[in-house]
Design an enzyme around this catalytic site. Structure first.
Site, PDB file in Angstrom:
ATOM      1  N   SER A 140       0.852  -1.197   0.000  1.00  8.92           N
ATOM      2  CA  SER A 140       0.000   0.000   0.000  1.00  8.92           C
ATOM      3  C   SER A 140       0.881   1.238   0.000  1.00  8.92           C
ATOM      4  O   SER A 140       2.065   1.163   0.354  1.00  8.92           O
ATOM      5  CB  SER A 140      -0.842  -0.005   1.282  1.00  8.92           C
ATOM      6  OG  SER A 140      -1.561   1.198   1.423  1.00  8.92           O
ATOM      7  N   TYR A 153      -1.634  -0.679  10.652  1.00  5.98           N
ATOM      8  CA  TYR A 153      -1.855  -1.059   9.246  1.00  5.98           C
ATOM      9  C   TYR A 153      -0.574  -0.797   8.453  1.00  5.98           C
ATOM     10  O   TYR A 153      -0.114  -1.666   7.693  1.00  5.98           O
ATOM     11  CB  TYR A 153      -3.022  -0.259   8.667  1.00  5.98           C
ATOM     12  CG  TYR A 153      -3.322  -0.567   7.212  1.00  5.98           C
ATOM     13  CD1 TYR A 153      -3.832  -1.813   6.832  1.00  5.98           C
ATOM     14  CD2 TYR A 153      -3.096   0.376   6.210  1.00  5.98           C
ATOM     15  CE1 TYR A 153      -4.109  -2.103   5.494  1.00  5.98           C
ATOM     16  CE2 TYR A 153      -3.367   0.096   4.874  1.00  5.98           C
ATOM     17  CZ  TYR A 153      -3.874  -1.145   4.523  1.00  5.98           C
ATOM     18  OH  TYR A 153      -4.143  -1.432   3.201  1.00  5.98           O
TER      19      TYR A 153
HETATM   20  P1  NDP Z   1     -11.848  -5.505   0.151  1.00  6.15           P
HETATM   21  O1  NDP Z   1     -12.326  -5.329   1.539  1.00  6.15           O
HETATM   22  O2  NDP Z   1     -12.781  -5.232  -0.981  1.00  6.15           O
HETATM   23  O3  NDP Z   1     -11.259  -6.981  -0.042  1.00  6.15           O
HETATM   24  C1  NDP Z   1     -10.538  -7.623   0.958  1.00  6.15           C
HETATM   25  C2  NDP Z   1     -10.506  -9.099   0.620  1.00  6.15           C
HETATM   26  O4  NDP Z   1      -9.717  -9.772   1.605  1.00  6.15           O
HETATM   27  C3  NDP Z   1     -11.889  -9.737   0.633  1.00  6.15           C
HETATM   28  O5  NDP Z   1     -12.024 -10.507  -0.534  1.00  6.15           O
HETATM   29  C4  NDP Z   1     -11.890 -10.611   1.867  1.00  6.15           C
HETATM   30  O6  NDP Z   1     -12.629 -11.799   1.610  1.00  6.15           O
HETATM   31  C5  NDP Z   1     -10.405 -10.944   1.969  1.00  6.15           C
HETATM   32  N1  NDP Z   1     -10.046 -11.377   3.322  1.00  6.15           N
HETATM   33  C6  NDP Z   1     -10.084 -10.679   4.468  1.00  6.15           C
HETATM   34  N2  NDP Z   1      -9.718 -11.451   5.506  1.00  6.15           N
HETATM   35  C7  NDP Z   1      -9.447 -12.671   4.986  1.00  6.15           C
HETATM   36  C8  NDP Z   1      -9.046 -13.898   5.534  1.00  6.15           C
HETATM   37  N3  NDP Z   1      -8.817 -14.052   6.854  1.00  6.15           N
HETATM   38  N4  NDP Z   1      -8.863 -14.960   4.715  1.00  6.15           N
HETATM   39  C9  NDP Z   1      -9.099 -14.834   3.386  1.00  6.15           C
HETATM   40  N5  NDP Z   1      -9.472 -13.686   2.801  1.00  6.15           N
HETATM   41  C10 NDP Z   1      -9.660 -12.624   3.596  1.00  6.15           C
HETATM   42  O7  NDP Z   1     -10.553  -4.584   0.026  1.00  6.15           O
HETATM   43  P2  NDP Z   1      -9.504  -4.292  -1.162  1.00  6.15           P
HETATM   44  O8  NDP Z   1      -9.844  -5.025  -2.376  1.00  6.15           O
HETATM   45  O9  NDP Z   1      -9.348  -2.836  -1.201  1.00  6.15           O
HETATM   46  O10 NDP Z   1      -8.182  -4.890  -0.488  1.00  6.15           O
HETATM   47  C11 NDP Z   1      -7.328  -5.819  -1.121  1.00  6.15           C
HETATM   48  C12 NDP Z   1      -5.896  -5.536  -0.697  1.00  6.15           C
HETATM   49  O11 NDP Z   1      -5.493  -4.264  -1.175  1.00  6.15           O
HETATM   50  C13 NDP Z   1      -5.673  -5.518   0.820  1.00  6.15           C
HETATM   51  O12 NDP Z   1      -4.458  -6.192   1.117  1.00  6.15           O
HETATM   52  C14 NDP Z   1      -5.551  -4.042   1.126  1.00  6.15           C
HETATM   53  O13 NDP Z   1      -4.795  -3.810   2.282  1.00  6.15           O
HETATM   54  C15 NDP Z   1      -4.867  -3.547  -0.143  1.00  6.15           C
HETATM   55  N6  NDP Z   1      -4.986  -2.113  -0.393  1.00  6.15           N
HETATM   56  C16 NDP Z   1      -6.216  -1.547  -0.608  1.00  6.15           C
HETATM   57  C17 NDP Z   1      -6.325  -0.183  -0.783  1.00  6.15           C
HETATM   58  C18 NDP Z   1      -7.638   0.499  -0.943  1.00  6.15           C
HETATM   59  O14 NDP Z   1      -7.691   1.746  -0.885  1.00  6.15           O
HETATM   60  N7  NDP Z   1      -8.736  -0.196  -1.166  1.00  6.15           N
HETATM   61  C19 NDP Z   1      -5.123   0.683  -0.817  1.00  6.15           C
HETATM   62  C20 NDP Z   1      -3.899  -0.035  -0.616  1.00  6.15           C
HETATM   63  C21 NDP Z   1      -3.840  -1.376  -0.424  1.00  6.15           C
HETATM   64  P3  NDP Z   1     -13.551 -12.592   2.662  1.00  6.15           P
HETATM   65  O15 NDP Z   1     -14.113 -11.585   3.615  1.00  6.15           O
HETATM   66  O16 NDP Z   1     -14.591 -13.238   1.788  1.00  6.15           O
HETATM   67  O17 NDP Z   1     -12.647 -13.591   3.291  1.00  6.15           O
END
Ligand code: NDP
Length: 244
Positions: A140, A153
């Site tokens: 990030s 974070y």
């Molecule tokens: P979302 O909340 O849309 O997606 C997060 C995903 O992580 C979901 O599919 C969720 O699936 C999964 N997840 C969470 N916990 C678990 C777990 N224990 N096991 C398996 N899967 C898990 O967020 P984003 O798409 O934005 O985030 C994706 C990545 O991008 C993250 O690492 C985030 O830190 C990073 N990021 C995002 C930014 C943003 O502004 N959006 C900026 C910078 C980085 P489920 O709940 O079904 O398990």
């Protein structure tokens, strides 16, 4: 329709993971989808197949090393090889440190750091055997700078960059295994839904910015995986134009 290659994507049930699964499937990858919400994974598999792609899913909690191994095994059983792992699953319950949200600190360490390590452990032996592969870890902008409320974070996302950099430097020169960090700025996804600190939520309310779309990050990942084998895109840092 497939290019014969397989990509595993964690956190494929929403946001960046979902968009990445669609993008890689469009580029011909057989995609193995991992996350906890099965209904979302089933729907995504169907969507990809309707567009002519190839997908399978395995319900996976990335905080379990055993479940990550099972996800890798499912990809091998289904598609015979693992070319790409996108370690994308993550949580961002931002909070000020004096709120002592210790459970949320634990969750972030477990998902954002340990999940990435378990992903690496699940695929690295196969990639070494194949002598090729590509591990993409989602960090990030918060892995480059700390802001009030982002201490833990950011700590996890700095760790993701350190782990990826260390992995890349340890790969034997005889192996075509690549490691890439993708560091997005603000992307319009469900990520902020895990924030429980009212002060952080209030600070977010006043913010006006055209955020990135999940597809913008998926495109960046598509670019990284499609470079020739001798090219390792070390890191892609991508912000909305209006993000300082
Ligand atoms: P979302 O909340 O849309 O997606 C997060 C995903 O992580 C979901 O599919 C969720 O699936 C999964 N997840 C969470 N916990 C678990 C777990 N224990 N096991 C398996 N899967 C898990 O967020 P984003 O798409 O934005 O985030 C994706 C990545 O991008 C993250 O690492 C985030 O830190 C990073 N990021 C995002 C930014 C943003 O502004 N959006 C900026 C910078 C980085 P489920 O709940 O079904 O398990």
């Amino acid at each position: 329709m497939t290019n014969g290659k397989t990509a595993i994507i964690t956190g494929a049930s929403s946001g960046i993971g979902q968009a990445t699964a669609k993008e890689l499937a469009k580029r011909g990858y057989q995609v193995m989808l991992g996350a906890r919400r099965e209904d979302r994974l089933r729907e995504l598999k169907n969507d990809i197949e309707l567009l002519g792609g190839t997908a399978a899913y395995q319900v996976t909690d990335v905080t379990s090393s055993e479940q990550m191994k099972a996800l890798a095994q499912a990809a091998l059983d289904q598609f015979g090889r693992i070319d790409v792992l996108v370690n994308n699953a993550g949580l961002m319950p931002l909070s000020f440190m004096n709120k002592l949200k210790i459970d949320e600190w634990d969750q972030m360490v477990d998902v954002n750091i340990k999940g990435v390590l378990y992903g690496i452990a699940a695929v690295l032996p196969h990639m070494e055997q194949q002598k090729e592969g590509h591990i993409i870890n989602i960090s990030s902008v918060a892995g480059h700078e700390v802001t009030p409320g982002s201490a833990v974070y950011s700590g996890t996302k700095y760790a993701v960059r350190a782990i990826t950099e260390g992995l890349r430097k340890e790969i034997a020169p005889s192996l075509d295994i690549r490691a890439t960090i993708v560091s997005p700025g603000a992307v319009a996804t469900e990520l902020t839904q895990t924030i429980t600190d009212e002060d952080i939520l209030t600070a977010f309310e006043g913010m006006e910015m055209k955020m990135l779309e999940a597809e913008d990050i998926a495109n960046a990942i598509g670019y990284a995986v499609e470079q020739p084998a001798y090219v390792d895109v070390n890191e892609i840092l991508i912000r909305p134009r209006q993000q300082p």
